[in-house]
Write a protein that holds these residues in place. Structure first.
Motif, PDB file in Angstrom:
ATOM      1  N   ILE A   1       1.334   0.136 -13.525  1.00  0.00           N
ATOM      2  CA  ILE A   1       0.613  -0.679 -12.544  1.00  0.00           C
ATOM      3  C   ILE A   1       0.187   0.170 -11.355  1.00  0.00           C
ATOM      4  O   ILE A   1      -0.947   0.065 -10.866  1.00  0.00           O
ATOM      5  N   ASN A   2       1.076   1.023 -10.872  1.00  0.00           N
ATOM      6  CA  ASN A   2       0.732   1.889  -9.734  1.00  0.00           C
ATOM      7  C   ASN A   2      -0.413   2.832 -10.066  1.00  0.00           C
ATOM      8  O   ASN A   2      -1.329   3.031  -9.266  1.00  0.00           O
ATOM      9  N   ARG A   3      -0.368   3.437 -11.241  1.00  0.00           N
ATOM     10  CA  ARG A   3      -1.449   4.339 -11.644  1.00  0.00           C
ATOM     11  C   ARG A   3      -2.761   3.578 -11.830  1.00  0.00           C
ATOM     12  O   ARG A   3      -3.838   4.074 -11.479  1.00  0.00           O
TER      13      ARG A   3
ATOM     14  N   ALA B   1      -8.738  -4.602 -10.944  1.00  0.00           N
ATOM     15  CA  ALA B   1      -7.769  -5.127  -9.980  1.00  0.00           C
ATOM     16  C   ALA B   1      -7.252  -6.499 -10.389  1.00  0.00           C
ATOM     17  O   ALA B   1      -6.044  -6.776 -10.288  1.00  0.00           O
ATOM     18  N   LEU B   2      -8.123  -7.378 -10.869  1.00  0.00           N
ATOM     19  CA  LEU B   2      -7.685  -8.713 -11.284  1.00  0.00           C
ATOM     20  C   LEU B   2      -6.756  -8.633 -12.494  1.00  0.00           C
ATOM     21  O   LEU B   2      -5.749  -9.359 -12.570  1.00  0.00           O
ATOM     22  N   LEU B   3      -7.070  -7.752 -13.435  1.00  0.00           N
ATOM     23  CA  LEU B   3      -6.219  -7.608 -14.615  1.00  0.00           C
ATOM     24  C   LEU B   3      -4.842  -7.056 -14.252  1.00  0.00           C
ATOM     25  O   LEU B   3      -3.816  -7.527 -14.755  1.00  0.00           O
ATOM     26  N   LEU B   4      -4.820  -6.047 -13.382  1.00  0.00           N
ATOM     27  CA  LEU B   4      -3.512  -5.474 -13.041  1.00  0.00           C
ATOM     28  C   LEU B   4      -2.672  -6.467 -12.237  1.00  0.00           C
ATOM     29  O   LEU B   4      -1.439  -6.498 -12.365  1.00  0.00           O
TER      30      LEU B   4
ATOM     31  N   ARG C   1       0.951  -7.718 -13.307  1.00  0.00           N
ATOM     32  CA  ARG C   1       2.067  -7.650 -12.368  1.00  0.00           C
ATOM     33  C   ARG C   1       2.783  -8.988 -12.263  1.00  0.00           C
ATOM     34  O   ARG C   1       4.013  -9.054 -12.163  1.00  0.00           O
ATOM     35  N   LYS C   2       2.012 -10.068 -12.316  1.00  0.00           N
ATOM     36  CA  LYS C   2       2.585 -11.409 -12.144  1.00  0.00           C
ATOM     37  C   LYS C   2       3.301 -11.900 -13.402  1.00  0.00           C
ATOM     38  O   LYS C   2       4.350 -12.549 -13.300  1.00  0.00           O
TER      39      LYS C   2
ATOM     40  N   ARG D   1      -0.492  -1.269  -1.385  1.00  0.00           N
ATOM     41  CA  ARG D   1       0.257  -0.759  -2.530  1.00  0.00           C
ATOM     42  C   ARG D   1       0.556  -1.924  -3.450  1.00  0.00           C
ATOM     43  O   ARG D   1       1.003  -2.981  -3.011  1.00  0.00           O
ATOM     44  N   VAL D   2       0.304  -1.732  -4.729  1.00  0.00           N
ATOM     45  CA  VAL D   2       0.561  -2.780  -5.711  1.00  0.00           C
ATOM     46  C   VAL D   2       1.592  -2.259  -6.692  1.00  0.00           C
ATOM     47  O   VAL D   2       1.268  -1.570  -7.645  1.00  0.00           O
ATOM     48  N   GLY D   3       2.866  -2.553  -6.394  1.00  0.00           N
ATOM     49  CA  GLY D   3       3.946  -2.162  -7.291  1.00  0.00           C
ATOM     50  C   GLY D   3       4.470  -3.362  -8.035  1.00  0.00           C
ATOM     51  O   GLY D   3       3.859  -4.427  -8.064  1.00  0.00           O
ATOM     52  N   LYS D   4       5.629  -3.189  -8.605  1.00  0.00           N
ATOM     53  CA  LYS D   4       6.211  -4.285  -9.399  1.00  0.00           C
ATOM     54  C   LYS D   4       6.448  -5.517  -8.567  1.00  0.00           C
ATOM     55  O   LYS D   4       6.290  -6.639  -9.020  1.00  0.00           O
ATOM     56  N   ASN D   5       6.801  -5.311  -7.331  1.00  0.00           N
ATOM     57  CA  ASN D   5       7.078  -6.456  -6.458  1.00  0.00           C
ATOM     58  C   ASN D   5       6.010  -6.631  -5.395  1.00  0.00           C
ATOM     59  O   ASN D   5       6.216  -7.259  -4.374  1.00  0.00           O
ATOM     60  N   GLY D   6       4.811  -6.023  -5.670  1.00  0.00           N
ATOM     61  CA  GLY D   6       3.754  -6.175  -4.740  1.00  0.00           C
ATOM     62  C   GLY D   6       3.832  -5.258  -3.585  1.00  0.00           C
ATOM     63  O   GLY D   6       3.126  -5.399  -2.630  1.00  0.00           O
ATOM     64  N   GLN D   7       4.730  -4.241  -3.615  1.00  0.00           N
ATOM     65  CA  GLN D   7       4.889  -3.344  -2.485  1.00  0.00           C
ATOM     66  C   GLN D   7       4.028  -2.120  -2.668  1.00  0.00           C
ATOM     67  O   GLN D   7       3.724  -1.725  -3.769  1.00  0.00           O
TER      68      GLN D   7
END
Length: 391
Positions: free
Chosen positions: A9-11, A61-64, A68-69, A385-391
């Motif tokens: 997700i980050n990449r 962005a919408l797909l990632l 993530r969700k 930043r869009v990580g596993k928890n949205g961070q």
């Protein structure tokens, strides 16, 4: 084999932001072209700009955000699909400026289209297993599957283009036919009013009081509003009324949702984004009849203003909100002020013509406004930043 998705997700987010940067810089260069023309194939670069931002930024962005969700892991097949999507966008970015819709660009766009359908099919299968512990998961699944259905539906547009190209004597002659225009508009309509829109609703819509009937009515409205694209090539009263019916259905459903949960809407989206969504449906109704529909057809800058309204005024701020942007004036608010100024400048060329100001002044004003907008667009996005928890 499943792969932990945090790093992917980050990449994915890094690549999406890189495509945003490239597409925004190209768009700014195209605006500068009107101020001081320089030797480029304008329409070739315009293709690169639009495809990179539509598919490399918004679609990515919408797909990632969906992954993530919903999905704690990403399968190896999905990882390959995600990688191929980036290769497809990168190939279009590099090839479009030099050959337009030439063999290389067509190959990369076909790759992206095919892989998008494969990934959509995988999402259709996996989404059913989305944590049933979540309340109202059934409606969430329905919204995601509507987005997937519109992905399959919009694929028919490029397939029709391929068929027409095979039948036509030359590609350049084909581009001036009504069927070519309709095939192109068909793809675009069901991409950004179908796939993107229902991913947006799935990621954000408060599902507490949403009824399935409302969702199906909204989807029916999406199909009916394709009549707007038909109006672009053939003005007829029937297309206008179909467009009005679809737009009115969507506006009615949207207002019901807003009325039922106004406080949640305001808190999750903010007033500006909520107002922009409402205005979208109002403009769809207004754009169903002359003189507005005629202006959109005959004035390219009006059409550009509407597309930028969708992509820069709704989808991009929505992605920011989902990524956790802090809605503060000196970033988010200033962005909206500059965005509104660009919209106003695109809609008022005749005001400048009626004065003694030269057209170059108008072009320079547009370029200056867009330069500020691009700086904020890139600045805000690159701080997220869009990580596993949205961070």
């Amino acid at each position: 084999m499943a792969i932990a998705h945090g790093r992917i997700i980050n990449r994915w987010w890094v690549v999406s932001r890189l495509f945003l940067l490239c597409g925004a810089i190209i768009g700014l260069a195209l605006r500068f072209y009107f101020v001081k023309p320089f030797p480029i194939s304008f329409h070739y670069w315009l293709h690169a700009h639009s495809h990179t931002l539509l598919l490399g930024w918004i679609d990515n962005a919408l797909l990632l955000l969906l992954y993530r969700k919903c999905f704690p892991t990403i399968s190896r097949v999905e990882k390959i699909c995600i990688g191929l999507l980036q290769i497809g966008v990168a190939g279009m970015l590099v090839s479009f400026p030099f050959q337009g819709y030439g063999p290389v660009a067509i190959a990369f766009s076909s790759l992206h289209l095919i892989v998008s359908d494969v990934l959509a099919g995988l999402i259709w299968i996996r989404i059913k297993a989305f944590s049933t512990a979540h309340a109202f998961a059934e409606k969430f699944v329905l919204l995601v599957r509507l987005a997937v259905a519109f992905q399959f539906l919009c694929t028919l547009g490029p397939l029709m283009l391929g068929y027409l190209s095979a039948k036509a004597e030359g590609a350049h002659a084909l581009q001036h036919t009504a069927f070519y225009q309709l095939s192109l508009f068909y793809y675009l309509h069901f991409l950004y009013n179908g796939v993107f829109f229902y991913l947006l609703l799935a990621l954000w819509l408060p599902l507490v009081r949403v009824k399935n009937f409302h969702l199906y009515a909204m989807a029916a409205g999406t199909v009916l509003t394709f009549a707007h694209a038909v109006l672009y090539v053939h003005e007829w009263w029937l297309w206008s009324w179909l467009a009005v019916m679809g737009s009115a259905m969507q506006l009615g459903v949207w207002l019901i949702w807003v009325k039922q949960d106004l406080q949640n809407f305001k808190q999750s989206l903010g007033w500006m984004l909520m107002a922009a969504m409402t205005l979208k449906f109002v403009l769809q109704i207004a754009g169903s009849f002359p003189p507005l529909s005629h202006l959109v057809i005959t004035q390219r800058f009006w059409l550009m203003a509407y597309l930028h309204f969708l992509f820069l005024g709704i989808y991009t701020p929505f992605i920011w909100v989902m990524a956790g942007v802090q809605r503060k004036f000196f970033s988010y608010g200033l962005y909206y002020l500059l965005w509104l100024s660009t919209e106003g400048l695109l809609l008022m060329p005749y005001l400048f013509r009626k004065t003694h100001l030269a057209p170059e002044v108008w072009y320079a004003c547009i370029f200056a406004a867009y330069a500020g907008l691009v700086v904020l667009l890139i600045g805000i996005t690159y701080r997220l930043r869009v990580g596993k928890n949205g961070q």
